[in-house]
Scaffold this motif. Sequence first.
Motif, PDB file in Angstrom:
ATOM      1  N   LEU A 186      66.960  -6.308 -82.869  1.00 63.32           N
ATOM      2  CA  LEU A 186      68.065  -5.503 -83.390  1.00 63.32           C
ATOM      3  C   LEU A 186      69.286  -6.370 -83.654  1.00 63.32           C
ATOM      4  O   LEU A 186      69.950  -6.222 -84.691  1.00 63.32           O
ATOM      5  CB  LEU A 186      68.411  -4.387 -82.401  1.00 63.32           C
ATOM      6  CG  LEU A 186      69.597  -3.512 -82.811  1.00 63.32           C
ATOM      7  CD1 LEU A 186      69.305  -2.761 -84.107  1.00 63.32           C
ATOM      8  CD2 LEU A 186      69.964  -2.530 -81.695  1.00 63.32           C
ATOM      9  N   LEU A 244      67.014  -1.001 -74.894  1.00 65.96           N
ATOM     10  CA  LEU A 244      66.005  -1.847 -75.517  1.00 65.96           C
ATOM     11  C   LEU A 244      65.537  -2.937 -74.548  1.00 65.96           C
ATOM     12  O   LEU A 244      66.312  -3.441 -73.735  1.00 65.96           O
ATOM     13  CB  LEU A 244      66.576  -2.502 -76.770  1.00 65.96           C
ATOM     14  CG  LEU A 244      66.964  -1.546 -77.907  1.00 65.96           C
ATOM     15  CD1 LEU A 244      67.614  -2.325 -79.042  1.00 65.96           C
ATOM     16  CD2 LEU A 244      65.751  -0.775 -78.408  1.00 65.96           C
ATOM     17  N   ALA A 277      65.528  -5.964 -78.205  1.00 71.24           N
ATOM     18  CA  ALA A 277      66.988  -6.133 -78.218  1.00 71.24           C
ATOM     19  C   ALA A 277      67.395  -7.272 -79.139  1.00 71.24           C
ATOM     20  O   ALA A 277      68.360  -7.157 -79.909  1.00 71.24           O
ATOM     21  CB  ALA A 277      67.494  -6.386 -76.794  1.00 71.24           C
ATOM     22  N   PRO A 284      71.725  -0.277 -77.757  1.00 71.94           N
ATOM     23  CA  PRO A 284      71.739  -0.474 -79.214  1.00 71.94           C
ATOM     24  C   PRO A 284      73.140  -0.445 -79.818  1.00 71.94           C
ATOM     25  O   PRO A 284      73.474  -1.288 -80.653  1.00 71.94           O
ATOM     26  CB  PRO A 284      70.870   0.684 -79.734  1.00 71.94           C
ATOM     27  CG  PRO A 284      69.944   0.982 -78.596  1.00 71.94           C
ATOM     28  CD  PRO A 284      70.750   0.769 -77.361  1.00 71.94           C
ATOM     29  N   GLU A 338      74.900  -3.524 -81.793  1.00 71.20           N
ATOM     30  CA  GLU A 338      75.359  -3.391 -83.184  1.00 71.20           C
ATOM     31  C   GLU A 338      76.829  -3.783 -83.318  1.00 71.20           C
ATOM     32  O   GLU A 338      77.226  -4.487 -84.258  1.00 71.20           O
ATOM     33  CB  GLU A 338      75.152  -1.952 -83.652  1.00 71.20           C
ATOM     34  CG  GLU A 338      73.691  -1.569 -83.817  1.00 71.20           C
ATOM     35  CD  GLU A 338      73.532  -0.217 -84.491  1.00 71.20           C
ATOM     36  OE1 GLU A 338      74.510   0.262 -85.096  1.00 71.20           O
ATOM     37  OE2 GLU A 338      72.431   0.338 -84.420  1.00 71.20           O
TER      38      GLU A 338
END
Length: 641
Positions: free
Chosen positions: A74, A52, A71, A107, A111
């Motif tokens: 997210l 990202l 980024a 990602p 997360e």
Amino acid sequence: HLLLVLDNFEQVMGAAPAIAALLGACPQLQIVVTSRIRLGIRGEQLLPIPPLALPDLSHLPGATALQGVPAVALFVERVQSVVPDFTLTDADGAAVAAICARLDGLPLAIELVAARCTMLPPRALLARLTAMTASAALDMLTDGAADLPERHRTLRDAIAWSYDLLSAPEQQLFARLGCFVGGWTLAAAEAVCADEQHDGASSACFLNRMTVLLNNSLARRMIADQPEPRFTMLETIREYALEQLAARDERETVQRRHAHYYLDLAEAAVPRLQWTPRDPHFALLERERPNLRAAFEWLTAHEPAAGLRLAGALWWFWYLRSYWVEGRAWLRAALEHAPMREPTPMLAHALTGAGALAWVLTDFEAARQHCEQSVAIWRTTGDRRGLAYALMFLGMAVLRQGDYQHAVTLLEESITAFRAVDDRGGLAHALNALRQALVARGDLDAARARQQESVALWRALGDTWGLALALNGLGEINRRQGAIEQAIPLYEESLHLFRAIDDKRNTAILLHNLAHALLRRGDADRAAHLFVEGLLIDHEQGNVEWVLGQMAGLGTAAALRGEWEAAAHLLGFVHEAFQTTGYALWPIDQAVYEQTLAALHKRLETHLLRAAWERGRMMTFEQAIVYATAQHNLYDDTPNV
């Protein structure tokens, strides 16, 4: 007419020929395949999926705009899934941006880290990540969602999934490449990572293995305008590679080869460096700075003599590229860890570099001590070129300590040595330094002759940086002799050249000098504009001494415009700052400063002058910067140079 989507195809790569057969039999069929490995069949069109997009950490926008960066978006979305009332603020924006950059914009990594915000706010989370070892950081990236495949529940498992798909020789190459920092060339990778017995056949195998790593997304080609291709790993993947290197018990061996490769590279490049910071060999060393740092750290810890060689080789690079603080730290560490102090050329090089960097950082006593030791060694070795540079920087340090006659003597000996070895760049620089000493001694005619020779040498060499430096010196002589109309075009040409090569430090100096010349001509508006521009550059560079010089000039410009209280504010701050920092104006600027103070006493009533002066004295450094740059609005209609 059918679209067939096949996900995670790397698990069944043996079925790739079947894909080709399907496409051949069904002309209207289209297939989208996601895979960590390319299929390698005809008709395949690759669409790499990069991490990202990340924010520019050096120019962060406010929280609203920052949240539009993929980024960061997210990260915020995942944090809000576990902390519903979380909102991105300007206070947390920098920390969140740094976290995303630390995680390479991956990602899965974002997360996994975002889930930790149930316990740690972003700034605390960043502090933990920054302090962790590589292995610990990977351990932190765990506990993915329960409905994810097992290999996606931790970042280590995700990387291990790709690693396990490699053959044993490919795994070995992957692990060894982890020692590179900031990327590598094929030549570097082959020299450091290939087996000891290396021939044409093994070279072909090496290229094949590199291709497999690229196809498996474990290495990436850097997209940049470079003379030869460079490759890199995402930092999180590199951390995993280093783990594997340690597990194979190869880390010390490979890091030794890496360190010596970059020691050899530096020692081969440095003798070919020209005076201009834009020389291609400077660009080579610039690209390899992260690897050179890693090499130096390893050598200093394991082979201090070789660490001293590397630091001594690189001082000229640091000096001309303005990496003074970093370079001086390297040299200090190298000299401290050096196993012996015999008078060798290696030690003399390092001492000269330590003196040069101490000089440019205004530690003139340390510069003098280092250069005196270096001169003594060079005299015993008979190396006249090394002696010439040590004498030049020794003379420059002595000059700044006020011993003008000794400085002239040292610089004249340096010039004689440069002529003997036909080093025209060094000669031109030494002539420029001698000009300063002669000016300080009051011998302006001799200074002009030396500086004109320096200008001619730089023009003949075609060296933009050196020519700009020499033109500035010639402008200074004219300004001191009152020939302002001759000084201004010299300053303007010098400023133009420094802007062209993006030399910010010298651009700020020229803005200051040209502005003073314009003050002498009575052009206070244009002078003030240039002082403010120079002040902003010097503030960005952290150059406190020159910030104060620019402010003093801006105070004079305000006085010429009749803004007497503003002038008193600025000069009150400057006076107090000089008292606390120990800095002082150059003599030619000191005279202007004193004339402005005399004018203030005549124009302002005593109680008004005292009040304005006191308000200036009480300003903090940041308040003074804001106050000074606010004056910029007064000169926005003045054209820049």
